[in-house]
Design a protein around this motif. Structure first.
Motif, PDB file in Angstrom:
ATOM      1  N   VAL A 114       0.924  -1.145   0.033  1.00 53.96           N
ATOM      2  CA  VAL A 114      -0.026  -0.084  -0.158  1.00 53.96           C
ATOM      3  C   VAL A 114       0.934   1.230   0.040  1.00 53.96           C
ATOM      4  O   VAL A 114       0.516   2.106  -0.561  1.00 53.96           O
ATOM      5  CB  VAL A 114      -0.911   0.154   1.209  1.00 53.96           C
ATOM      6  N   GLN A 115       1.973   1.296   0.862  1.00 51.55           N
ATOM      7  CA  GLN A 115       2.876   2.525   0.833  1.00 51.55           C
ATOM      8  C   GLN A 115       3.561   2.555  -0.560  1.00 51.55           C
ATOM      9  O   GLN A 115       3.794   3.616  -1.136  1.00 51.55           O
ATOM     10  CB  GLN A 115       4.062   2.264   1.876  1.00 51.55           C
ATOM     11  N   GLY A 116       3.750   1.463  -1.239  1.00 50.04           N
ATOM     12  CA  GLY A 116       4.313   1.437  -2.538  1.00 50.04           C
ATOM     13  C   GLY A 116       3.461   2.289  -3.331  1.00 50.04           C
ATOM     14  O   GLY A 116       3.518   3.019  -4.324  1.00 50.04           O
ATOM     15  N   PHE A 117       2.126   1.962  -3.419  1.00 47.38           N
ATOM     16  CA  PHE A 117       0.919   2.346  -4.350  1.00 47.38           C
ATOM     17  C   PHE A 117       1.025   3.995  -4.121  1.00 47.38           C
ATOM     18  O   PHE A 117       0.806   4.516  -5.198  1.00 47.38           O
ATOM     19  CB  PHE A 117      -0.356   2.052  -4.023  1.00 47.38           C
ATOM     20  N   GLY A 118       1.316   4.497  -2.941  1.00 41.33           N
ATOM     21  CA  GLY A 118       1.153   5.848  -2.548  1.00 41.33           C
ATOM     22  C   GLY A 118       2.488   6.531  -3.055  1.00 41.33           C
ATOM     23  O   GLY A 118       2.696   7.880  -3.272  1.00 41.33           O
ATOM     24  N   ALA A 119       3.738   6.046  -3.287  1.00 42.69           N
ATOM     25  CA  ALA A 119       5.022   6.378  -3.694  1.00 42.69           C
ATOM     26  C   ALA A 119       5.414   6.134  -5.022  1.00 42.69           C
ATOM     27  O   ALA A 119       6.086   7.152  -5.767  1.00 42.69           O
ATOM     28  CB  ALA A 119       6.105   5.781  -2.664  1.00 42.69           C
ATOM     29  N   ILE A 120       4.960   5.111  -5.782  1.00 41.98           N
ATOM     30  CA  ILE A 120       5.379   4.922  -7.126  1.00 41.98           C
ATOM     31  C   ILE A 120       5.140   5.891  -8.075  1.00 41.98           C
ATOM     32  O   ILE A 120       4.012   6.332  -7.914  1.00 41.98           O
ATOM     33  CB  ILE A 120       5.246   3.452  -7.540  1.00 41.98           C
ATOM     34  N   HIS A 180       6.552   4.017 -13.542  1.00 40.59           N
ATOM     35  CA  HIS A 180       7.372   3.721 -14.783  1.00 40.59           C
ATOM     36  C   HIS A 180       8.528   2.784 -14.393  1.00 40.59           C
ATOM     37  O   HIS A 180       9.245   3.182 -13.359  1.00 40.59           O
ATOM     38  CB  HIS A 180       7.983   5.209 -15.291  1.00 40.59           C
ATOM     39  N   GLY A 181       8.743   1.716 -15.264  1.00 39.53           N
ATOM     40  CA  GLY A 181       9.884   0.725 -14.930  1.00 39.53           C
ATOM     41  C   GLY A 181       9.445  -0.165 -13.581  1.00 39.53           C
ATOM     42  O   GLY A 181       8.365  -0.088 -13.425  1.00 39.53           O
ATOM     43  N   LEU A 182      10.670  -0.747 -13.216  1.00 40.95           N
ATOM     44  CA  LEU A 182      10.724  -1.631 -12.012  1.00 40.95           C
ATOM     45  C   LEU A 182      10.816  -0.849 -10.850  1.00 40.95           C
ATOM     46  O   LEU A 182      11.834  -0.438 -10.591  1.00 40.95           O
ATOM     47  CB  LEU A 182      11.573  -2.800 -12.347  1.00 40.95           C
ATOM     48  N   GLU A 183       9.805  -0.495 -10.014  1.00 38.54           N
ATOM     49  CA  GLU A 183       9.999   0.298  -8.891  1.00 38.54           C
ATOM     50  C   GLU A 183       9.805  -0.715  -7.500  1.00 38.54           C
ATOM     51  O   GLU A 183       8.994  -1.583  -7.498  1.00 38.54           O
ATOM     52  CB  GLU A 183       9.070   1.311  -8.785  1.00 38.54           C
ATOM     53  N   MET A 184      10.516  -0.330  -6.612  1.00 35.87           N
ATOM     54  CA  MET A 184      10.547  -1.375  -5.186  1.00 35.87           C
ATOM     55  C   MET A 184      10.276  -0.491  -3.961  1.00 35.87           C
ATOM     56  O   MET A 184      10.685   0.652  -4.062  1.00 35.87           O
ATOM     57  CB  MET A 184      11.786  -2.198  -5.103  1.00 35.87           C
ATOM     58  N   MET A 185       9.360  -0.910  -3.212  1.00 35.98           N
ATOM     59  CA  MET A 185       9.385  -0.264  -1.850  1.00 35.98           C
ATOM     60  C   MET A 185       9.776  -0.992  -0.708  1.00 35.98           C
ATOM     61  O   MET A 185       9.921  -2.328  -0.816  1.00 35.98           O
ATOM     62  CB  MET A 185       7.821  -0.194  -1.604  1.00 35.98           C
ATOM     63  N   ALA A 194       7.884  -4.587  -1.368  1.00 37.09           N
ATOM     64  CA  ALA A 194       6.913  -4.511  -2.434  1.00 37.09           C
ATOM     65  C   ALA A 194       7.509  -4.118  -3.958  1.00 37.09           C
ATOM     66  O   ALA A 194       8.230  -3.374  -4.013  1.00 37.09           O
ATOM     67  CB  ALA A 194       5.642  -3.738  -2.311  1.00 37.09           C
ATOM     68  N   LEU A 195       6.873  -4.690  -4.781  1.00 33.25           N
ATOM     69  CA  LEU A 195       7.618  -4.551  -6.246  1.00 33.25           C
ATOM     70  C   LEU A 195       6.435  -4.102  -7.217  1.00 33.25           C
ATOM     71  O   LEU A 195       5.231  -4.788  -7.184  1.00 33.25           O
ATOM     72  CB  LEU A 195       8.233  -5.892  -6.893  1.00 33.25           C
ATOM     73  N   PHE A 196       6.666  -3.384  -8.191  1.00 34.13           N
ATOM     74  CA  PHE A 196       5.918  -2.781  -9.121  1.00 34.13           C
ATOM     75  C   PHE A 196       6.477  -2.603 -10.503  1.00 34.13           C
ATOM     76  O   PHE A 196       7.475  -2.235 -10.712  1.00 34.13           O
ATOM     77  CB  PHE A 196       5.203  -1.530  -8.736  1.00 34.13           C
ATOM     78  N   ARG A 197       5.753  -3.109 -11.625  1.00 38.46           N
ATOM     79  CA  ARG A 197       6.317  -3.056 -12.999  1.00 38.46           C
ATOM     80  C   ARG A 197       5.135  -2.076 -13.506  1.00 38.46           C
ATOM     81  O   ARG A 197       4.193  -2.443 -13.842  1.00 38.46           O
ATOM     82  CB  ARG A 197       6.684  -4.139 -13.429  1.00 38.46           C
ATOM     83  N   LEU A 203      14.098   2.537  -5.958  1.00 40.53           N
ATOM     84  CA  LEU A 203      13.789   1.964  -4.814  1.00 40.53           C
ATOM     85  C   LEU A 203      13.280   3.444  -3.829  1.00 40.53           C
ATOM     86  O   LEU A 203      13.874   4.238  -3.598  1.00 40.53           O
ATOM     87  CB  LEU A 203      15.079   1.334  -4.052  1.00 40.53           C
ATOM     88  N   TYR A 204      12.019   3.219  -3.346  1.00 39.94           N
ATOM     89  CA  TYR A 204      11.635   3.967  -2.273  1.00 39.94           C
ATOM     90  C   TYR A 204      11.629   3.415  -0.974  1.00 39.94           C
ATOM     91  O   TYR A 204      11.721   2.159  -0.594  1.00 39.94           O
ATOM     92  CB  TYR A 204       9.970   4.077  -2.523  1.00 39.94           C
ATOM     93  N   ILE A 205      12.136   4.101   0.138  1.00 33.56           N
ATOM     94  CA  ILE A 205      12.173   3.836   1.474  1.00 33.56           C
ATOM     95  C   ILE A 205      11.352   4.477   2.359  1.00 33.56           C
ATOM     96  O   ILE A 205      11.207   5.638   2.240  1.00 33.56           O
ATOM     97  CB  ILE A 205      13.704   3.932   2.047  1.00 33.56           C
TER      98      ILE A 205
END
Length: 253
Positions: A111-117, A120-125, A135-138, A196-198
């Motif tokens: 969920v925090q990844g949904f708020g941060a990404i 675009h591309g391969l994003e990680m939380m 969490a991983l998002f593409r 990468l988001y922290i």
């Protein structure tokens, strides 16, 4: 006021936080926080929406950031909350029945990844709190959840044990920062993320310079990410971003 409102809830090891979001995903008022009651099942301790009086809002509940493994709204593990009490609980259905409102539930890092990404591309939380969540998002699409926090990283220690809150307190901030830097490079090698988001409560204690493809994001992303849960295509919990649900799926209070 007839605008839709989303109630976003963060169920974590150190407390339960909630905030109301408007139709654009912006916070309405202040966050509310209370201490968790680990001996109570969510079906008994869940806060109740008011059903009479006050403004007329179309309310939906994007409940996320549960500290554990969640699949299709069902809790599989909850190491920081009590797996024995919660494992197998269909939290999504339980809360929807309890409140009489539509609910969606995902893991906290998801969920925090949904708020941060950015989408675009391969994003990680990576969340740094009681434990370590990932969490991983593409291209804005969430990937199947991996509990990397429970994967051994050094000396038989998992990420939870290596860079979690107990390690930060025991080793001190200097040693903990070295561990976090090492963990980032391991994740880079394993995942090859574009960014990468922290986040999490301990992200503020990072003192070393981060590379350009790593950024600290505010913890409010873990609540505003609840709004973006409603953009996930219906029937595809791990699926792609889609349009807002129709008014027919939103009830009035």
């Amino acid at each position: 006021m007839s605008e839709p409102r989303t109630l976003a809830i963060d169920i974590g090891g150190s407390g339960i936080k909630a905030v109301l979001l408007d139709e654009d995903g912006n916070m309405v008022g202040q966050r509310h926080r209370c201490r968790p009651q680990p001996s109570h099942r969510p079906s008994r301790s869940a806060p109740r929406h008011r059903r009479g009086g006050g403004p007329t809002w179309r309310l939906r509940s994007g409940v996320g950031r549960l500290s554990g493994y969640v699949r299709d709204g069902r809790v599989l593990t909850a190491p920081n909350l009590g797996t024995d009490a919660l494992a197998g609980l269909d939290l999504q259905t339980t809360l929807a029945q309890h409140w009489g409102k539509p609910v969606r539930v995902l893991n906290d890092a998801d969920v925090q990844g949904f708020g941060a990404i950015k989408g675009h591309g391969l994003e990680m939380m990576l969340t740094l709190g009681t434990g370590a969540g990932t969490a991983l998002f593409r291209d804005g699409e969430i990937m199947p959840h991996l509990e990397l926090g429970h994967h051994p990283v050094s000396g038989g220690k998992t990420y939870d044990q290596y860079i979690g809150n107990a390690a930060r307190q025991k080793k001190g901030k200097k040693a903990w920062n070295k561990r976090v830097a090492k963990a980032i490079e391991i994740l880079r090698e394993v995942v090859r993320f574009d960014h990468l988001y922290i986040g999490g409560g301990n992200a503020k204690d990072i003192t070393f310079a981060l590379p350009p493809d790593v950024a600290i994001v505010p913890n409010t992303d873990g609540l505003t990410g609840g709004f973006r849960l409603w953009r996930v295509a219906a029937g595809s919990p791990a699926g792609s971003v889609a349009a807002e649900p129709s008014d027919a799926s939103e009830a009035s209070i």
